[in-house]
Design a protein around this motif. Structure first.
Motif, PDB file in Angstrom:
ATOM      1  N   MET A  52      15.256  -4.227  24.781  1.00  0.00           N
ATOM      2  CA  MET A  52      17.258  -3.826  24.135  1.00  0.00           C
ATOM      3  C   MET A  52      16.786  -4.473  22.889  1.00  0.00           C
ATOM      4  O   MET A  52      16.767  -4.986  21.714  1.00  0.00           O
ATOM      5  CB  MET A  52      16.805  -5.137  24.681  1.00  0.00           C
ATOM      6  CG  MET A  52      17.232  -5.773  26.167  1.00  0.00           C
ATOM      7  SD  MET A  52      17.741  -6.603  26.764  1.00  0.00           S
ATOM      8  CE  MET A  52      19.323  -7.031  26.176  1.00  0.00           C
TER       9      MET A  52
ATOM     10  N   ASP B  85      18.111  -5.156  18.925  1.00  0.00           N
ATOM     11  CA  ASP B  85      18.453  -6.048  18.770  1.00  0.00           C
ATOM     12  C   ASP B  85      18.778  -5.412  16.526  1.00  0.00           C
ATOM     13  O   ASP B  85      18.343  -5.441  16.035  1.00  0.00           O
ATOM     14  CB  ASP B  85      17.752  -6.652  18.029  1.00  0.00           C
ATOM     15  CG  ASP B  85      18.158  -8.023  17.513  1.00  0.00           C
ATOM     16  OD1 ASP B  85      19.449  -8.266  17.277  1.00  0.00           O
ATOM     17  OD2 ASP B  85      17.745  -9.262  17.308  1.00  0.00           O
TER      18      ASP B  85
ATOM     19  N   ALA C 101      17.623  -7.452  13.820  1.00  0.00           N
ATOM     20  CA  ALA C 101      16.865  -7.766  13.397  1.00  0.00           C
ATOM     21  C   ALA C 101      16.563  -6.147  12.898  1.00  0.00           C
ATOM     22  O   ALA C 101      15.368  -6.118  11.735  1.00  0.00           O
ATOM     23  CB  ALA C 101      15.290  -7.319  14.564  1.00  0.00           C
ATOM     24  N   CYS C 102      16.997  -5.083  13.300  1.00  0.00           N
ATOM     25  CA  CYS C 102      16.743  -3.804  12.887  1.00  0.00           C
ATOM     26  C   CYS C 102      17.372  -4.101  11.244  1.00  0.00           C
ATOM     27  O   CYS C 102      16.934  -3.029  10.179  1.00  0.00           O
ATOM     28  CB  CYS C 102      18.066  -3.425  13.090  1.00  0.00           C
ATOM     29  SG  CYS C 102      17.362  -0.991  12.896  1.00  0.00           S
TER      30      CYS C 102
END
Length: 700
Positions: free
Chosen positions: A106, A108, A111-112
């Motif tokens: 999934m 995120d 986080a990216c």
């Protein structure tokens, strides 16, 4: 009629069936629309074989039935085909392997975004690059929902990342049970601004050495000893490590010496033994001074070789002629001739090293084009000088490693230099004798252990504070389990002219080691290991029993024995270490791993080892920040504010990750140099850049 009609219908059905089969066979010759990846390894068209349509393998020609799907085809390519290339088979196996993590992936965006900020800091990406018109479209091909922010947002995110990492590092330093060793240096940027860097070196409870840049601030002119001392105090107060400061490694400039003297005068109560052993002189800088004293002799001896190389490098046609001769002799072509910089001795070493490889080519070129060729005697001198400088380059690299302990290498380093300068076996020619003689005066100034007052001539100018070894480095050598006090006696036996001084120097070093041991014992008291054991499982003895007297005597004896053993252990831990046989000096010996495995046996000494082995012998770790900042503050980013520059330099250092390959030697050799066209440290060391080394290796 019924029968004839039946046969008529059967005949029509048969014809229809035959037509269908014909249509099936016919359409099978048309290119199939394949969906499975396995069809890439089979012929496009199915082939009729034994009355069945089969897929034909491109590699071995085997036909496989596809009635049950493509499982047989996958098994053939992955396991059975005898003619397929192993790399193709492995790639196919990887493509069909099940990856539940990716199936459940999934995206995120948070986080990216964090990962992108880490990359921007570590790869030194200018903020303006994120507004490139092709950047967002490229991101859209991977994740259309992720929107790249503008340069101001990226800048703010980098600053937040720095502040977050700084808080984590502050917590780590506050909870640190060991002391912190510092290195510092000063740099002038392309903006003509002075910057001061402070790097912390420490060894944690896991016995891993760590290096962290904790200060990169603008330092206003003039850079006096008072200004340097004031900035260092501001740094240690900001990081709350003033009471943990152990040593400070700086080069031998007078303002640095004054700064250390001010520190020991104004803040002696925060330092161990009032900072008596605070100042560590940069060994790489002293090595540079030693060799520079002999460069005048070296330049005169190799003048013809240098002039011939300059002649060849001055024109593309001459370089082409040189390469033609080199290829004829089986040597590779050169894109350019490496020429030395007179003020950097290691560049002279590199020039001679390459010239000796192409010696025959240079002689042939000079003969063919009527240039002055070096004589055989001059080539022999060049070879001797090259070997001589090679030894000093290896020593410089050894003391300049900044992510491994170096303090315990100090006495072996001094012994190697003395051997090179004073051993007749090394001085095989008059040139080397003259070269060694010119370097000996500086060696005796900084590293001659003799402190007699009967000095004449040049030696009379020596200062006692420059002559004496820093005892902290001597103790670090003793804490090397391969050497201990045995090497100490061996060392002074080699370097002392007066035999009466050998015992004096050894006793002085051991006396200071015991003083430090006593101080550490006060600060790190032992946890009682000989406590009286509980006897919960023993039968109780009633008062008045005949066993009471016996049990009482046994308890008293156990208490007495525990006290005696405890007294012996606290008294003789250092003696036990010194009296034990030294470890075998095998290749790859890890001194920190040894102390970690023996921490239970030597609890106080292992704590001392964490501090003494963290002492850096050079300021290379701080000069590395200048290489990084010179790239970050390049011509295209010259408007960066000092606060932002500090955030990027420190954060990049904190994001450091070890590589699998052993590139420390390459890194150190580059960190000691100044890149062409880049702002350089105010007192740069001698190592030149190696144009063949990739840019990313510099960042390790």
């Amino acid at each position: 009629f019924v029968i004839s009609g039946f046969y008529s219908m059967s005949s029509n059905a048969s014809e229809s069936s035959g037509t269908d089969r014909h249509m099936e066979i016919h359409t099978s010759q048309i290119q199939r629309r394949t969906r499975s990846q396995v069809w890439e390894h089979f012929e496009v068209n199915l082939m009729q074989s034994d009355g069945e349509l089969k897929a034909i393998c491109k590699y071995c020609g085997l036909g496989l039935n596809t009635k049950s799907g493509t499982s047989s085809l996958r098994g053939h390519v992955a396991n059975s085909c005898p003619a397929i290339d192993p790399s193709i088979r492995n790639t196919f196996r990887a493509s069909i392997s099940k990856k539940p993590a990716e199936e459940n992936f999934m995206f995120d965006p948070i986080a990216c975004r964090e990962g992108m900020i880490n990359f921007a800091i570590h790869a030194e990406i200018p903020f303006l690059k994120f507004e490139d018109p092709y950047f967002q479209p490229w991101i859209n091909t991977m994740q259309p929902t992720f929107k790249v922010r503008g340069r101001q947002t990226i800048r703010n995110d980098c600053l937040k990342k720095y502040e977050e990492m700084k808080r984590d590092l502050q917590v780590e330093l506050l909870s640190l049970a060991s002391r912190v060793c510092l290195t510092s240096d000063i740099w002038t940027s392309s903006q003509n601004l002075g910057y001061m860097v402070v790097t912390a070196h420490f060894i944690g409870a896991e016995f891993k050495i760590k290096k962290k840049i904790i200060w990169f601030k603008e330092l206003e002119y003039p850079h006096t000893g008072y200004a340097i001392e004031e900035e260092i105090v501001r740094c240690v107060i900001d990081w709350e490590i003033k009471d943990k400061m152990f040593t400070l490694t700086m080069d031998n400039a007078s303002n640095n010496t004054s700064a250390c003297e001010l520190l020991t005068t104004d803040h002696k109560h925060d330092l161990l033994f009032e900072g008596k052993h605070l100042h560590i002189r940069c060994c790489a800088h002293i090595l540079n001074i030693l060799v520079q004293d002999g460069m005048r002799i070296i330049h005169t001896a190799i003048d013809k070789i240098r002039e011939l190389l300059k002649h060849i490098d001055s024109s593309p046609s001459r370089l082409q002629a040189f390469n033609s001769i080199a290829n004829g002799k089986g040597l590779p072509s050169k894109h350019g001739i490496y020429l030395d910089i007179p003020t950097r001795w290691n560049s002279t070493y590199k020039m001679l090293r390459e010239a000796l490889v192409y010696k025959a080519v240079l002689n042939s070129y000079a003969l063919k084009y009527y240039e002055a060729a070096p004589s055989e005697d001059e080539w022999e001198k060049a070879e001797a000088i090259c070997e001589f400088l090679k030894a000093f380059e290896e020593l410089t690299l050894a003391v300049s490693a900044h992510r491994e302990p170096t303090a315990h290498k100090f006495l072996p380093l001094v012994l190697c230099i003395q051997h090179a300068l004073k051993d007749p076996a090394w001085q095989t020619t008059n040139l080397l004798k003259e070269l060694a003689a010119s370097m000996c005066s500086k060696f005796e100034k900084y590293w001659e252990p003799s402190e007699d007052n009967h000095q004449t001539g040049a030696n009379s100018r020596r200062k006692n504070k420059e002559i004496a070894f820093n005892i902290a480095l001597v103790i670090a050598t003793i804490l090397d389990p391969r050497r201990k006090a045995y090497f100490l006696r061996f060392f002074f036996n080699k370097v002392c002219k007066d035999n009466d001084q050998i015992g004096m120097h050894v006793d002085l070093a051991l006396e200071w080691m015991r003083k430090y041991f006593a101080q550490y014992e006060k600060q790190h008291p032992r946890t009682g290991s000989m406590n009286t054991m509980t006897r919960a499982n023993e039968p109780s003895v009633t008062k008045g029993s005949p066993l009471v007297g016996k049990r009482k005597l046994e308890d008293e004896f156990n208490d007495y024995m525990s006290q005696m053993i405890g007294m012996r252990a606290s008294k003789s831990e250092i003696d036990e270490y010194l009296e034990e046989k030294a470890e075998v000096d095998r290749e790859g010996f890890d001194v920190l791993a040894w102390w970690k495995s023996n921490a239970q046996k030597y609890p106080i000494l292992s704590t001392m080892a964490r501090d003494f082995l963290a002492i850096p012998l050079s300021t290379v770790s701080s000069e590395a920040a200048f290489s990084c900042s010179g790239r970050i503050l390049g011509d295209h980013r010259s408007s960066l504010a000092p606060e932002m520059l500090e955030a990027l330099v420190c954060a990049k250092d904190w994001l450091f990750k070890t590589k699998d390959s052993d590139s420390e030697g390459i890194v150190v050799s580059i960190l000691l140099r100044s890149r062409r066209g880049m702002s350089i440290p105010r007192r740069n060391l001698t190592m030149e850049s190696d144009e063949k080394v990739e840019e990313e290796k510099l960042d390790v």
